[in-house]
Design an enzyme around this catalytic site. Structure first.
Site, PDB file in Angstrom:
ATOM      1  N   HIS A 556      -1.340   1.744  -7.462  1.00  0.00           N
ATOM      2  CA  HIS A 556      -0.545   0.535  -7.684  1.00  0.00           C
ATOM      3  C   HIS A 556       0.952   0.842  -7.579  1.00  0.00           C
ATOM      4  CE1 HIS A 556       0.079  -3.489  -9.597  1.00  0.00           C
ATOM      5  NE2 HIS A 556       1.229  -2.919  -9.937  1.00  0.00           N
ATOM      6  N   GLU A 557       1.404   1.854  -8.295  1.00  0.00           N
ATOM      7  CA  GLU A 557       2.830   2.172  -8.286  1.00  0.00           C
ATOM      8  C   GLU A 557       3.291   2.647  -6.916  1.00  0.00           C
ATOM      9  OE1 GLU A 557       4.529   1.180 -10.662  1.00  0.00           O
ATOM     10  OE2 GLU A 557       2.939   0.883 -12.131  1.00  0.00           O
ATOM     11  N   HIS A 560       4.214  -0.235  -4.737  1.00  0.00           N
ATOM     12  CA  HIS A 560       5.612  -0.632  -4.914  1.00  0.00           C
ATOM     13  C   HIS A 560       6.542   0.316  -4.155  1.00  0.00           C
ATOM     14  CE1 HIS A 560       4.974  -3.824  -7.732  1.00  0.00           C
ATOM     15  NE2 HIS A 560       4.497  -3.058  -8.689  1.00  0.00           N
ATOM     16  N   HIS A 563       6.607  -0.274  -0.469  1.00  0.00           N
ATOM     17  CA  HIS A 563       7.343  -1.520  -0.208  1.00  0.00           C
ATOM     18  C   HIS A 563       8.845  -1.215  -0.159  1.00  0.00           C
ATOM     19  CE1 HIS A 563       7.457  -6.139  -1.188  1.00  0.00           C
ATOM     20  NE2 HIS A 563       7.942  -5.849   0.002  1.00  0.00           N
TER      21      HIS A 563
END
Length: 772
Positions: A556-557, A560, A563
């Protein structure tokens, strides 16, 4: 606008991501599904990939060059805490010069054409130091550095607060956006950046008379104070439940049950069980009698009158602020620049999602009711109460879809690097850090390497738990992307006697700049920090082995982080994760879905030679739908609390909570409870709690329709990279999702588009709450 750092820290939230803008025990089915994929097209693990295993799994200090000495993040000046305070002062001097330049822009058409660029430079100048200070405040082990970071943060935020309500800056931007000949010269990123500044100015009551602007500042300060008080109350311990020992007979958990019984015999008193304690969790999952579970539930969801008063005052003050700037409610004011746009559209989404989810949740509750009937021997199906959920359907920890060997931290990073190579042609590479560059020996530096452009950014990984470090998992954007070769900073001017300060600030910024192959211009490259609290590897115990939920968190991290790396825009105000609150979690939630693919999981095999041929242990947990439905109800409560209704003198937050549960819920509201005072997102995610549900729905649809058949396909990865990630916040999210899914009707982002997403299934196999 100039009111806080970017999307600085995308944090794990217990139920508190603070978004910044520059401003099973059921009859669960374990499906034995063959997961057979002949892996023939995998890219083998490179030397750099294998080096990641060594980097994170060997218990040794940060790789450091023995010769180089520098300061934090490679800034030569940041070698001691005082330098951070000096940098803040220098930044204020330069920022004031740039502000004055913008204020003079109407004297020259050339300068008017540069207003958006200069506003973005001003934002970056301030955020570049604020974001660094925010990281230091949360991660540095040295108290003197933390104190210096706090001072720097406060100095620059105070200056930003002045800019937020600066009528002159607003008037200059208004002149730019009112001139069609100038507007047509703005590219899509520049125009989006201008609109962000414009909207944020408008939200700051900038066009109101002086007395009303003063009122706006006062209300904003009140909201900050009330918000802190609310969060303190939300995290405050609840009083214990008084449990009679006789009520705990037959506990499934024999060990703790026996200890509790012995404790009661020794003290000759009722047991005092504190909500959130191991004893409370054990009772909720293991106590056959209903009464102790009911008592613990009541205690856990209790509030003091003062806690309720603080929340309701916060909600009223927000509503007053919205009315002051001409909006019907705080939700109307907040949703303007989000995907949802209006409260009505949020309700369109939530209503559709409720309608879609309710049959599955009802089915799960029916199964629980059958278990309760069997347990109590009743003739009719009993009602499932709120305290029955964990007893009749104890939560199972997340598990991989196929059997896997223990996954070390280094192995997972290797798998991530190989995944990014397949998807984007991007890999992770260990890098030496100079002496003084990192804040703790645990911190490891990674280069993010594009196969065509070379290094495109850096990730500093601070992954092990230690005293004084912020808890949970978080992604900090310390530096955003921005084009710098057209800054024209020589025209900013100077101040006699402040030349050294100006030079100090300029040197700080110069470190960031790089020229990439096959790309016009010079850019400052993104730099992010990942904070986690994994167990530390040791020589005796060996490398850190991650639980499955920790693997999910890391994916998940890193969603980010990628991105941030790929969203390298010309304007920092729309770079990477600086996008709409109800869109920013989509790429990171999508990353979790890749862990459902046996093909992707084969990337954890360092040799890359195995054939993935396993019988899946996929666990369809029906209770997932109960939990999802509960989250939908919380999103509904959030909307009610930020609607015009809060200004009604008779508004009662507890009554409204009960009304939502009794009219839309499936489990009855429990009189005497008031969970709303522990709903921390009401502050950090006020009026936007629906966002995570929206992004889960989008990510589930994108996974099924775009990636599921061949998640490692480079063409598909490039499509995601080019249609979504590279734009950061510089393009309408609806147009990005529409292009990615090839569904033109979504591009309008209207009421029907929100309903359509509400009808999409949220995948039950991922999305563990609390990871942001």
């Amino acid at each position: 606008m100039f009111a806080n750092s970017a999307r600085n820290a995308l944090k794990k939230r217990p139920q508190n991501l603070q978004p910044f803008r520059f401003q099973g025990c059921l009859f669960s089915k374990r499906a034995n599904r063959p997961l057979t994929t002949k892996v023939q097209h995998l890219i083998y693990a490179s030397v750099d990939d294998k080096a990641l295993v060594t980097l994170f799994d060997q218990p040794r200090s940060t790789l450091r060059s023995p010769f180089a000495t520098t300061g934090l993040f490679g800034h030569p000046s940041l070698t001691h805490p005082r330098a951070l305070i000096s940098l803040a002062d220098a930044t204020v001097v330069r920022a004031q010069l740039l502000t004055d330049r913008i204020l003079r822009a109407r004297e020259s058409r050339t300068e008017l054409l540069r207003v958006v660029k200069n506003l973005d430079r001003l934002s970056d100048m301030l955020c570049g130091v604020i974001d660094l200070a925010e990281l230091v405040r949360n991660a540095h082990p040295d108290r003197s550095w933390v104190d210096a970071a706090n001072r720097a943060y406060e100095t620059l935020c105070e200056f930003m607060n002045v800019l937020n309500t600066h009528v002159g800056l607003y008037e200059v931007l208004k002149a730019v956006l009112s001139d069609p000949s100038i507007v047509k010269t703005l590219g899509p990123e520049a125009h989006q950046t201008a609109l962000i500044f414009w909207r944020d100015f408008e939200k700051s009551a900038i066009d109101l008379p002086a007395e009303q602007r003063k009122k706006f500042v006062s209300l904003s300060s009140d909201i900050l104070v009330l918000g802190r008080q609310f969060l303190e109350g939300a995290n405050a311990p609840r009083p214990p439940a008084s449990i009679k020992p006789s009520q705990l007979s037959g506990l499934k958990d024999k060990g703790m049950g026996v200890r509790l019984q012995l404790q009661a015999q020794f003290t000759q008193r009722d047991l005092q069980v504190y909500p959130g304690s191991l004893q409370a969790q054990m009772i909720m999952r293991s106590a056959p009698e209903e009464e102790p579970r009911r008592q613990v539930y009541l205690a856990a969801n209790s509030s003091t009158p003062q806690q309720i008063e603080v929340l309701e005052k916060l909600l009223r003050t927000r509503a007053e602020l919205a009315r002051l700037v001409g909006r019907d409610s705080f939700a109307h004011m907040t949703l303007d620049d989000k995907m949802a746009k209006t409260p009505d559209n949020v309700w369109n989404f939530l209503d559709a999602l409720m309608d879609h989810t309710k049959p599955f949740a009802r089915r799960a509750l029916h199964t629980l009711s059958e278990r309760k009937q069997l347990h109590h021997g009743t003739s009719s199906l009993p009602i499932i109460q709120a305290w029955d959920r964990d007893f009749y359907c104890p939560p199972d920890p997340p598990a991989p879809p196929i059997p896997l060997p223990p996954l070390t931290l280094g192995t997972v990073f290797m798998g991530l690097s190989r995944l990014f190579q397949h998807m984007y042609g991007i890999s992770l590479r260990p890098a030496d850090s100079a002496s003084g560059e990192v804040w703790h020996t645990d911190v490891q530096k990674l280069e993010v390497v594009d196969q065509d452009q070379g290094i495109i950014g850096w990730i500093y990984a601070d992954l092990f738990a230690r005293r004084g470090k912020a808890s949970g998992a978080a992604h900090y954007t310390v530096r955003c992307s921005r084009r710098t070769d057209d800054d024209d900073e020589s025209s900013d001017g100077t101040v006699e006697g402040a030349e050294l300060l100006i030079y100090e600030s300029q040197e700080f910024e110069a470190v960031k700049r790089h020229r990439l192959p096959n790309q016009d211009g010079i850019y400052q490259l993104p730099l992010v920090v990942l904070l986690c609290e994994f167990a530390r590897p040791t020589p005796s115990k060996g490398p850190t082995v991650l639980e499955w939920h920790e693997v999910l968190t890391l994916f998940h991290e890193m969603g980010h982080a990628m991105h941030s790396m790929i969203g390298r825009t010309e304007y920092q105000n729309v770079a990477g994760t600086r996008c709409a609150t109800d869109f920013v979690e989509f790429p990171s939630i999508l990353m979790e879905h890749f862990l459902n693919s046996p093909t992707v999981l084969s990337l954890f095999d360092v040799d890359g030679t195995s054939t993935v041929r396993h019988i899946g242990n996929h666990h369809n947990d029906p209770c997932h739908f109960i939990d999802t439905y509960s989250q939908i109800l919380l999103a509904a409560v959030d909307q009610v609390y930020h609607s015009p209704a809060v200004l009604d003198p008779t508004f009662d937050s507890t009554a409204e909570l009960a009304k939502v549960h009794n009219t839309r819920g499936l489990i009855p509201y429990v009189p005497g409870t008031s969970f709303q005072t522990q709903f921390g997102h009401l502050y950090g995610y006020g009026a936007t709690y629906y966002s995570y549900l929206l992004d889960r729905a989008i990510a589930s649809r994108v996974w099924r329709n775009v990636f599921l058949d061949d998640p490692l396909d480079r063409e598909t990865g490039e499509k995601f990279k080019c249609e979504v990630l590279r734009f950061g916040g510089g393009k309408d999210p609806w147009k990005m999702v529409s292009a990615l899914l090839d569904v033109p009707e979504l591009s309008t982002g209207d009421a029907e588009a929100m309903r359509e997403i509400g009808r999409w299934k949220i995948n039950s196999e991922i999305g563990v709450h609390g990871r942001h």
